[in-house]
Design a protein around this motif. Structure first.
Motif, mmCIF file in Angstrom:
data_model
loop_
_atom_site.group_PDB
_atom_site.id
_atom_site.type_symbol
_atom_site.label_atom_id
_atom_site.label_comp_id
_atom_site.label_asym_id
_atom_site.label_seq_id
_atom_site.Cartn_x
_atom_site.Cartn_y
_atom_site.Cartn_z
ATOM 1 N N UNK A 87 12.452 16.247 23.001
ATOM 2 C CA UNK A 87 12.576 17.535 22.315
ATOM 3 C C UNK A 87 13.990 17.698 21.775
ATOM 4 N N UNK A 88 14.143 18.670 20.902
ATOM 5 C CA UNK A 88 15.476 19.076 20.469
ATOM 6 C C UNK A 88 15.528 20.599 20.491
ATOM 7 N N UNK A 89 16.719 21.113 20.668
ATOM 8 C CA UNK A 89 16.886 22.543 20.858
ATOM 9 C C UNK A 89 17.647 23.163 19.706
ATOM 10 N N UNK A 90 17.142 24.304 19.256
ATOM 11 C CA UNK A 90 17.820 25.075 18.215
ATOM 12 C C UNK A 90 17.876 26.516 18.682
ATOM 13 N N UNK A 91 19.106 26.979 18.866
ATOM 14 C CA UNK A 91 19.327 28.316 19.420
ATOM 15 C C UNK A 91 18.662 28.388 20.795
ATOM 16 N N UNK A 92 17.689 29.298 20.995
ATOM 17 C CA UNK A 92 17.091 29.445 22.330
ATOM 18 C C UNK A 92 15.678 28.868 22.397
ATOM 19 N N UNK A 93 15.313 28.015 21.425
ATOM 20 C CA UNK A 93 13.957 27.463 21.405
ATOM 21 C C UNK A 93 13.991 25.942 21.484
ATOM 22 N N UNK A 94 12.964 25.373 22.132
ATOM 23 C CA UNK A 94 12.819 23.923 22.239
ATOM 24 C C UNK A 94 11.630 23.475 21.394
ATOM 25 N N UNK A 95 11.840 22.477 20.571
ATOM 26 C CA UNK A 95 10.789 21.962 19.697
ATOM 27 C C UNK A 95 10.453 20.536 20.090
ATOM 28 N N UNK A 96 9.171 20.254 20.184
ATOM 29 C CA UNK A 96 8.716 18.935 20.583
ATOM 30 C C UNK A 96 8.712 17.959 19.422
ATOM 31 N N UNK A 97 8.930 16.675 19.719
ATOM 32 C CA UNK A 97 8.942 15.626 18.700
ATOM 33 C C UNK A 97 8.205 14.397 19.209
ATOM 34 N N UNK A 98 7.610 13.678 18.278
ATOM 35 C CA UNK A 98 6.871 12.470 18.605
ATOM 36 C C UNK A 98 7.660 11.245 18.160
ATOM 37 N N UNK A 99 7.497 10.167 18.913
ATOM 38 C CA UNK A 99 8.124 8.900 18.570
ATOM 39 C C UNK A 99 7.055 7.822 18.602
ATOM 40 N N UNK A 100 6.969 7.050 17.511
ATOM 41 C CA UNK A 100 5.965 6.005 17.451
ATOM 42 C C UNK A 100 6.387 4.909 16.500
ATOM 43 N N UNK A 101 5.446 4.068 16.110
ATOM 44 C CA UNK A 101 5.727 2.994 15.170
ATOM 45 C C UNK A 101 4.851 3.150 13.933
ATOM 46 N N UNK A 102 5.333 2.663 12.810
ATOM 47 C CA UNK A 102 4.589 2.691 11.555
ATOM 48 C C UNK A 102 5.008 1.481 10.723
ATOM 49 N N UNK A 103 4.321 1.294 9.610
ATOM 50 C CA UNK A 103 4.576 0.132 8.766
ATOM 51 C C UNK A 103 5.301 0.543 7.486
ATOM 52 N N UNK A 104 6.183 -0.341 7.016
ATOM 53 C CA UNK A 104 6.873 -0.134 5.749
ATOM 54 C C UNK A 104 6.752 -1.417 4.927
ATOM 55 N N UNK A 105 6.461 -1.263 3.648
ATOM 56 C CA UNK A 105 6.380 -2.414 2.746
ATOM 57 C C UNK A 105 7.772 -2.727 2.214
ATOM 58 N N UNK A 106 8.166 -3.983 2.300
ATOM 59 C CA UNK A 106 9.489 -4.398 1.841
ATOM 60 C C UNK A 106 9.358 -5.435 0.731
ATOM 61 N N UNK A 107 10.025 -5.180 -0.397
ATOM 62 C CA UNK A 107 10.072 -6.131 -1.508
ATOM 63 C C UNK A 107 11.116 -7.191 -1.176
ATOM 64 N N UNK A 108 10.769 -8.459 -1.394
ATOM 65 C CA UNK A 108 11.644 -9.568 -0.985
ATOM 66 C C UNK A 108 12.424 -10.139 -2.175
ATOM 67 N N UNK A 109 13.704 -10.371 -1.951
ATOM 68 C CA UNK A 109 14.562 -11.071 -2.914
ATOM 69 C C UNK A 109 14.428 -10.492 -4.328
ATOM 70 N N UNK A 110 14.735 -9.225 -4.446
ATOM 71 C CA UNK A 110 14.595 -8.541 -5.732
ATOM 72 C C UNK A 110 15.852 -8.738 -6.583
ATOM 73 N N UNK A 111 15.711 -9.453 -7.686
ATOM 74 C CA UNK A 111 16.800 -9.658 -8.634
ATOM 75 C C UNK A 111 16.630 -8.650 -9.772
ATOM 76 N N UNK A 112 17.599 -7.755 -9.900
ATOM 77 C CA UNK A 112 17.493 -6.647 -10.850
ATOM 78 C C UNK A 112 18.497 -6.782 -11.990
#
Length: 235
Positions: A87-112
């Motif tokens: 969680x993280x706290x802002x002022x007097x309130x606590x907010x819940x957060x999730x942590x997980x894994x996901x996928x990202x597409x990566x372009x390889x060796x991009x010559x621009x």
């Protein structure tokens, strides 16, 4: 003749995120216009928007999928020890957060190859900043460092016919005849404005550009080229 700033650059693994992708962070094959504009503004230290024309082309060796750590939360969700990893706290309130894994597409060796045409008043500033940037240049994510190989000023001239050496964005509303061939069309962001509330909003005129993703090795008639005979299509 029109002149432009030609930038040869390289990125090893990079993601130019498509705004509509969430579960998997899909990538455009080339950076959108707004991404290039943002990089230029950052290295110049501009605090206000400076309009300029850009041509974007390049080639790569494909793409890969990679895992990354994903955090998600919102300010309407109170912390619940049975649901949230932390969680993280802002002022007097606590907010819940999730942590997980996901996928990202990566372009390889991009010559621009980028061609940039700022206004005359900005031309020298952009040229000098590309050679001596105020901050390290990045395209895509903050960590996607841009390796600038060469920066030079080139003259552009009209050519009756030319062949694309790289994949290139060609705006749909350009005067270039695409013939009967069909290509992938992307709606790419370009220019924004600041609202009265302080938020960024894509402009109605010029905020987004529909562009063909035109492949290398194809002929184009009546187009601008630089001194290396690389095709230049500005947007």
């Amino acid at each position: 003749m029109e002149r432009a700033i030609r930038v040869e650059c390289f990125q090893n693994l990079v993601n130019y995120r498509k705004p509509s992708s969430f579960i998997i962070k899909e990538s455009y094959p080339l950076p959108p216009y707004s991404t290039v504009l943002g990089m230029i503004h950052a290295i110049c230290g501009y605090s206000e928007f400076h309009s300029m024309k850009i041509s974007i082309q390049g080639k790569n060796t494909g793409s890969v999928s990679e895992l990354y750590t994903r955090y998600s939360f919102n300010f309407d969700t109170k912390y619940d020890v049975t649901r949230h990893q932390f969680y993280f706290q802002k002022e007097d309130k606590c907010y819940g957060a999730f942590k997980g894994i996901a996928h990202v597409e990566l372009i390889c060796n991009n010559e621009l190859i980028l061609h940039i045409v700022p206004s005359e008043s900005d031309f020298d500033m952009v040229y000098q900043s590309l050679q001596n940037p105020l901050v390290y240049p990045a395209l895509g994510r903050h960590e996607d460092i841009l390796d600038i190989k060469k920066v030079e000023i080139v003259e552009l001239k009209e050519a009756e016919d030319a062949t694309t050496k790289n994949n290139i964005y060609i705006p749909v509303d350009s005067d270039i005849d695409m013939g009967n061939m069909s290509f992938t069309i992307y709606t790419l962001t370009k220019e924004y404005e600041i609202t009265s509330q302080g938020f960024r909003r894509w402009k109605v005129d010029g905020g987004k550009v529909k562009a063909y993703y035109y492949p290398q090795g194809e002929a184009i008639n009546n187009v601008l080229v630089d001194i290396y005979d690389d095709i230049v299509v500005l947007a």
